[in-house]
Scaffold this motif. Structure first.
Motif, mmCIF file in Angstrom:
data_model
loop_
_atom_site.group_PDB
_atom_site.id
_atom_site.type_symbol
_atom_site.label_atom_id
_atom_site.label_comp_id
_atom_site.label_asym_id
_atom_site.label_seq_id
_atom_site.Cartn_x
_atom_site.Cartn_y
_atom_site.Cartn_z
ATOM 1 N N HIS A 41 -1.937 4.890 5.530
ATOM 2 C CA HIS A 41 -1.767 4.803 4.079
ATOM 3 C C HIS A 41 -3.136 4.782 3.400
ATOM 4 O O HIS A 41 -4.089 4.217 3.930
ATOM 5 N N ASP B 283 -8.559 -1.949 4.921
ATOM 6 C CA ASP B 283 -7.139 -1.731 4.582
ATOM 7 C C ASP B 283 -7.029 -0.786 3.395
ATOM 8 O O ASP B 283 -7.040 -1.219 2.265
ATOM 9 N N ASN B 284 -6.933 0.522 3.550
ATOM 10 C CA ASN B 284 -6.841 1.173 4.834
ATOM 11 C C ASN B 284 -7.663 2.464 4.806
ATOM 12 O O ASN B 284 -7.253 3.483 5.351
ATOM 13 N N GLU C 291 2.171 2.154 0.298
ATOM 14 C CA GLU C 291 2.439 1.205 1.402
ATOM 15 C C GLU C 291 2.453 -0.220 0.892
ATOM 16 O O GLU C 291 3.316 -1.026 1.237
ATOM 17 N N GLU C 292 1.482 -0.521 0.028
ATOM 18 C CA GLU C 292 1.342 -1.896 -0.460
ATOM 19 C C GLU C 292 2.459 -2.276 -1.419
ATOM 20 O O GLU C 292 2.611 -3.431 -1.764
ATOM 21 N N GLU D 197 -4.002 1.539 10.959
ATOM 22 C CA GLU D 197 -4.144 0.470 9.959
ATOM 23 C C GLU D 197 -5.296 -0.422 10.363
ATOM 24 O O GLU D 197 -5.289 -0.992 11.458
HETATM 25 ZN ZN LIG Z 1 -2.589 -1.704 5.152
#
Ligand SMILES: [Zn+2]
Length: 329
Positions: free
Chosen positions: A113, A134-135, A168-169, A196
């Motif tokens: 992501h 991240d990330n 993703e978050e 990740e």
């Molecule tokens: Zn992540």
């Protein structure tokens, strides 16, 4: 004779280092993706469009195929965030076509992501969550792979789909969208390797990484045999109680709803070096605390491992009944 041997050794060493991605390149790519100008790469922002375009420029340089029927790499994605607002963004999808007539219609899905959590309350005067580990780090692992294959003139036997996911978050949104709207058939997609947080080594130690859900398929065994002759070790998942297997985009592919039915699931795992270091989701997740020496070694190592997976005659298989009941249905 000795001189000739030395000269040959020098040429070979030069060839190998040229065919790998350098620490300077890794640092440059990661620094761009996690710069303050990206404002923490929150899904739906203008900065995410810039990040997507930057990633797409790498896809193009590496010679990846665009989405069939389109003249770009962007898969439009829309979803609602937790406040119910509509977010419009994009996944970045490219294909490296396989070379083996019998295997090229099978796919390996390599993902990471590229969104993060944006701006938050300031910590020590810094409110931008740069998301270097991240990330951006996982995205750089993907970019390294495609560049290494291009430099080395490698065409894997199976085709490799590269996807940078948005959202993703906000709840694995980009990967869920892809799972429901696959650009290439999921029935022909064998395995998802998701990256990740691969930028640190403080807690795990150098040259160590783990696979979430490592006991659920034969992927860990396959990776360990591919690591023979390298200085890397795939350790057992040290954080089983945290259930990280369900907390990243790989989870969207473990069991999928197709036309309303739970029909299909592919072995899908996340590769990670995060050892619970405290920069997680904090503004100090930024370039100056990255271990570039270890990370550069990781991203080059993982290119070889992924190639071995794409080239081996057998597919990756679930070894756990919990998941294999969905496979192949
Ligand atoms: Zn992540």
């Amino acid at each position: 004779m000795k001189k000739i041997f030395l000269a040959l050794a020098f040429i070979c060493a030069g060839f190998i280092s040229q065919a790998q991605t350098s620490q300077e390149e890794v640092k440059e790519w990661l620094s761009i993706l996690s710069s303050d100008e990206m404002k923490g790469r929150k899904s739906g922002t203008y900065q995410m469009l810039q990040a997507a375009q930057y990633i797409a420029s790498h896809y193009e340089a590496a010679g990846l195929k665009m989405i069939p029927g389109q003249d770009n790499y962007f898969q439009p994605v829309s979803f609602s965030n937790r406040q119910g607002e509509k977010i419009i963004d994009r996944n970045v999808v490219g294909l490296l076509e396989g070379s083996d007539p019998a295997l090229k219609d099978e796919y390996i899905l390599v993902t990471a992501h590229f969104d993060h959590i944006g701006i938050s309350r300031a910590v020590n005067g810094d409110s931008i969550n740069n998301g270097a580990d991240d990330n951006a780090s996982g995205v750089v692992a993907m970019l390294t792979m495609m560049h290494n294959f291009k430099k080395q003139g490698i065409q894997p036997k199976r085709s490799i789909i590269f996807v940078a996911f948005t959202g993703e978050e906000m709840g694995l949104q980009g990967s869920k969208y892809y799972a429901n709207n696959p650009v290439y058939p999921l029935e022909k997609t064998n395995v998802n390797l998701n990256f990740e947080m691969v930028a640190h080594s403080e807690k795990l130690g150098k040259r160590k990484f783990y696979l979430t859900g490592d006991t659920y398929s034969d992927l860990a065994t396959v990776i360990r045999s591919s690591l023979n002759g390298t200085d890397w070790e795939l350790i057992d998942d040290p954080f089983r109680e945290m259930q990280l297997f369900y907390r990243s985009d790989n989870a969207s592919f473990v069991s999928m709803k197709i036309e309303g039915d739970m029909k299909y699931g592919i072995p899908a795992h996340t590769l990670c070096t995060w050892g619970t270091e405290s920069h997680y989701h904090r503004p100090n997740d930024q370039v100056d605390i990255v271990d570039f020496e270890n990370m550069t070694s990781f991203v080059n190592m993982i290119s070889k491992v992924s190639l071995d997976i794409a080239n081996r005659p057998a597919q990756i298989k679930w070894t756990s009944d919990e998941f294999s009941r969905y496979a192949g249905k």
